[in-house]
Design a protein around this motif. Structure first.
Motif, PDB file in Angstrom:
ATOM      1  N   ASP A   1     -79.846 -11.376   4.286  1.00 16.91           N
ATOM      2  CA  ASP A   1     -80.171 -11.743   5.661  1.00 16.91           C
ATOM      3  C   ASP A   1     -79.488 -10.729   6.578  1.00 16.91           C
ATOM      4  O   ASP A   1     -78.353 -10.913   7.009  1.00 16.91           O
ATOM      5  N   VAL A   2     -80.173  -9.621   6.836  1.00 18.08           N
ATOM      6  CA  VAL A   2     -79.598  -8.485   7.556  1.00 18.08           C
ATOM      7  C   VAL A   2     -80.366  -8.226   8.842  1.00 18.08           C
ATOM      8  O   VAL A   2     -81.593  -8.340   8.872  1.00 18.08           O
ATOM      9  N   GLN A   3     -79.641  -7.869   9.891  1.00 25.07           N
ATOM     10  CA  GLN A   3     -80.257  -7.456  11.142  1.00 25.07           C
ATOM     11  C   GLN A   3     -79.562  -6.204  11.656  1.00 25.07           C
ATOM     12  O   GLN A   3     -78.338  -6.060  11.503  1.00 25.07           O
ATOM     13  N   ILE A   4     -80.326  -5.317  12.261  1.00 20.51           N
ATOM     14  CA  ILE A   4     -79.756  -4.112  12.860  1.00 20.51           C
ATOM     15  C   ILE A   4     -80.168  -4.056  14.326  1.00 20.51           C
ATOM     16  O   ILE A   4     -81.353  -4.171  14.663  1.00 20.51           O
ATOM     17  N   PHE A   5     -79.175  -3.882  15.189  1.00 19.01           N
ATOM     18  CA  PHE A   5     -79.373  -3.916  16.631  1.00 19.01           C
ATOM     19  C   PHE A   5     -79.056  -2.564  17.265  1.00 19.01           C
ATOM     20  O   PHE A   5     -78.206  -1.809  16.775  1.00 19.01           O
ATOM     21  N   GLU A   6     -79.720  -2.301  18.353  1.00 22.05           N
ATOM     22  CA  GLU A   6     -79.341  -1.193  19.214  1.00 22.05           C
ATOM     23  C   GLU A   6     -78.446  -1.775  20.299  1.00 22.05           C
ATOM     24  O   GLU A   6     -78.842  -2.686  21.025  1.00 22.05           O
ATOM     25  N   LEU A   7     -77.224  -1.248  20.384  1.00 21.52           N
ATOM     26  CA  LEU A   7     -76.221  -1.791  21.290  1.00 21.52           C
ATOM     27  C   LEU A   7     -76.210  -0.977  22.576  1.00 21.52           C
ATOM     28  O   LEU A   7     -75.795   0.182  22.599  1.00 21.52           O
ATOM     29  N   GLY A   8     -76.712  -1.595  23.660  1.00 25.78           N
ATOM     30  CA  GLY A   8     -76.774  -0.911  24.948  1.00 25.78           C
ATOM     31  C   GLY A   8     -75.504  -1.086  25.735  1.00 25.78           C
ATOM     32  O   GLY A   8     -74.473  -1.529  25.233  1.00 25.78           O
ATOM     33  N   VAL A   9     -75.562  -0.732  27.022  1.00 22.66           N
ATOM     34  CA  VAL A   9     -74.376  -0.829  27.883  1.00 22.66           C
ATOM     35  C   VAL A   9     -73.963  -2.276  28.085  1.00 22.66           C
ATOM     36  O   VAL A   9     -72.785  -2.610  28.063  1.00 22.66           O
ATOM     37  N   SER A  10     -74.941  -3.170  28.244  1.00 23.41           N
ATOM     38  CA  SER A  10     -74.598  -4.553  28.560  1.00 23.41           C
ATOM     39  C   SER A  10     -75.238  -5.578  27.635  1.00 23.41           C
ATOM     40  O   SER A  10     -74.946  -6.764  27.737  1.00 23.41           O
ATOM     41  N   ASP A  11     -76.129  -5.156  26.731  1.00 26.86           N
ATOM     42  CA  ASP A  11     -76.756  -6.121  25.838  1.00 26.86           C
ATOM     43  C   ASP A  11     -77.137  -5.439  24.530  1.00 26.86           C
ATOM     44  O   ASP A  11     -76.857  -4.256  24.315  1.00 26.86           O
ATOM     45  N   SER A  12     -77.753  -6.187  23.647  1.00 27.83           N
ATOM     46  CA  SER A  12     -78.193  -5.647  22.363  1.00 27.83           C
ATOM     47  C   SER A  12     -79.585  -6.171  22.043  1.00 27.83           C
ATOM     48  O   SER A  12     -79.972  -7.259  22.473  1.00 27.83           O
ATOM     49  N   GLU A  13     -80.338  -5.389  21.291  1.00 28.08           N
ATOM     50  CA  GLU A  13     -81.696  -5.779  20.933  1.00 28.08           C
ATOM     51  C   GLU A  13     -81.988  -5.348  19.500  1.00 28.08           C
ATOM     52  O   GLU A  13     -81.691  -4.215  19.110  1.00 28.08           O
ATOM     53  N   GLU A  14     -82.542  -6.261  18.737  1.00 27.94           N
ATOM     54  CA  GLU A  14     -82.861  -5.950  17.349  1.00 27.94           C
ATOM     55  C   GLU A  14     -83.999  -4.933  17.277  1.00 27.94           C
ATOM     56  O   GLU A  14     -84.971  -5.002  18.037  1.00 27.94           O
ATOM     57  N   VAL A  15     -83.873  -3.992  16.341  1.00 27.96           N
ATOM     58  CA  VAL A  15     -84.920  -3.001  16.089  1.00 27.96           C
ATOM     59  C   VAL A  15     -85.561  -3.347  14.740  1.00 27.96           C
ATOM     60  O   VAL A  15     -84.946  -3.123  13.691  1.00 27.96           O
ATOM     61  N   PRO A  16     -86.768  -3.938  14.732  1.00 25.46           N
ATOM     62  CA  PRO A  16     -87.370  -4.432  13.488  1.00 25.46           C
ATOM     63  C   PRO A  16     -87.460  -3.383  12.383  1.00 25.46           C
ATOM     64  O   PRO A  16     -87.237  -3.694  11.204  1.00 25.46           O
ATOM     65  N   GLU A  17     -87.799  -2.144  12.734  1.00 21.49           N
ATOM     66  CA  GLU A  17     -87.924  -1.102  11.713  1.00 21.49           C
ATOM     67  C   GLU A  17     -86.576  -0.829  11.059  1.00 21.49           C
ATOM     68  O   GLU A  17     -86.494  -0.614   9.844  1.00 21.49           O
ATOM     69  N   TRP A  18     -85.518  -0.829  11.824  1.00 18.25           N
ATOM     70  CA  TRP A  18     -84.175  -0.625  11.271  1.00 18.25           C
ATOM     71  C   TRP A  18     -83.785  -1.808  10.378  1.00 18.25           C
ATOM     72  O   TRP A  18     -83.216  -1.613   9.311  1.00 18.25           O
ATOM     73  N   THR A  19     -84.091  -3.008  10.849  1.00 14.46           N
ATOM     74  CA  THR A  19     -83.777  -4.199  10.063  1.00 14.46           C
ATOM     75  C   THR A  19     -84.480  -4.165   8.709  1.00 14.46           C
ATOM     76  O   THR A  19     -83.888  -4.486   7.669  1.00 14.46           O
ATOM     77  N   GLU A  20     -85.739  -3.761   8.708  1.00 14.97           N
ATOM     78  CA  GLU A  20     -86.493  -3.685   7.455  1.00 14.97           C
ATOM     79  C   GLU A  20     -85.859  -2.686   6.489  1.00 14.97           C
ATOM     80  O   GLU A  20     -85.701  -2.967   5.292  1.00 14.97           O
ATOM     81  N   THR A  21     -85.478  -1.526   7.008  1.00  8.96           N
ATOM     82  CA  THR A  21     -84.839  -0.508   6.169  1.00  8.96           C
ATOM     83  C   THR A  21     -83.490  -0.991   5.650  1.00  8.96           C
ATOM     84  O   THR A  21     -83.182  -0.866   4.456  1.00  8.96           O
ATOM     85  N   GLY A  22     -82.680  -1.545   6.531  1.00  7.68           N
ATOM     86  CA  GLY A  22     -81.360  -2.024   6.130  1.00  7.68           C
ATOM     87  C   GLY A  22     -81.427  -3.132   5.100  1.00  7.68           C
ATOM     88  O   GLY A  22     -80.639  -3.154   4.143  1.00  7.68           O
ATOM     89  N   THR A  23     -82.364  -4.056   5.267  1.00  5.15           N
ATOM     90  CA  THR A  23     -82.521  -5.151   4.316  1.00  5.15           C
ATOM     91  C   THR A  23     -82.873  -4.615   2.933  1.00  5.15           C
ATOM     92  O   THR A  23     -82.319  -5.053   1.916  1.00  5.15           O
TER      93      THR A  23
END
Length: 254
Positions: free
Chosen positions: A57-79
């Protein structure tokens, strides 16, 4: 991660990460050693045990200045990379016979998915508890459990243990890196990207987490095979070597 739709930290997650940062040293740091004696005791029942490694159960996020958002393509690769690394490592232990995932019914599949999502919040609360001095006297008596709902794996499919894996990787954007540099000029620290991975062995008959470990890094992520392998190896190095069919030397040489 257990809360798939969440794009920001929960209070519990923030506390875990804060505690990890306080203990960070080196590239990949192991910050928890959980319930080893329970695994050793459980494994004594027979020589070889049927083991099912569930999907990470893995998720990969892009961490911005004030928030974060999951990047589905990264999550798929990481998983995919984490799944491959965990399966490879557990396949090398003599006391475990890894089996393919059985043909579960829809109801069983849904139940297993719920337990996959339940694993992280359960062990996370136990990890936090173990970091506080007030609980040190009781740390070896901790009995972390997911509950009895996994017994169908034992009763119907003869699975003795299930491995659960959960992790997140936060990758800083260029904007966040620039903000960190600017803030540093005024003596203000902004945390950069980091990753964490927790791996646990659950006794299916009881639902007890008989072994688990948690690793944290500010340098190793889940998008490169070599880094993923490093994180998984670090997580598994606290396994009781003789109990799982490897000597201490063999574990160190992996």
């Amino acid at each position: 991660m257990a809360y798939r739709n969440s794009k920001q930290f929960s209070l519990l997650q923030l506390l875990t990460v804060f505690l990890c940062v306080l203990t960070l040293s080196g590239c990949v740091t192991s910050v928890h050693k959980g319930q080893h004696e329970q695994l050793e005791s459980s494994l004594q029942s027979k020589n070889t045990h049927q083991l099912l490694v569930t999907s990470a159960d893995v998720q990969i996020f892009e961490l911005g200045v004030s928030d974060s958002e999951e990047v589905p393509e990264w999550t798929e690769t990481g998983t995919r990379l984490v799944n491959a690394a965990v399966n490879k490592e557990f396949g090398a232990f003599d006391r475990f016979h890894m089996i393919d995932k059985p043909a579960l019914t829809d109801e069983e599949e849904n139940l297993l998915e719920q337990y996959t999502q339940l694993y992280y919040p359960v062990v996370d609360s136990e990890i936090i508890r173990s970091r506080f001095p007030a609980w040190k006297h009781d740390e070896l008596k901790t009995k972390t459990t997911l509950g009895p709902g996994l017994a169908f794996l034992k009763n119907k499919y003869k699975v003795d243990y299930a491995v659960f894996v959960s992790g997140q990787d936060y990758i800083s954007t260029g904007g966040r890196k620039a903000a960190m540099i600017a803030a540093a000029l005024f003596g203000v620290g902004i945390p950069m990207g980091f990753s964490y991975l927790t791996v646990g062995i659950v006794e299916t008959e009881t639902g007890n987490v008989v072994w688990n470990n948690f690793v944290f890094s500010q340098e190793v992520g889940f998008l490169e095979e070599e880094q993923v392998s490093q994180a998984v190896t670090k997580a598994l190095e606290t396994l009781p070597a003789e109990s799982v069919g490897k000597t201490v030397v063999q574990l160190a040489e992996k």
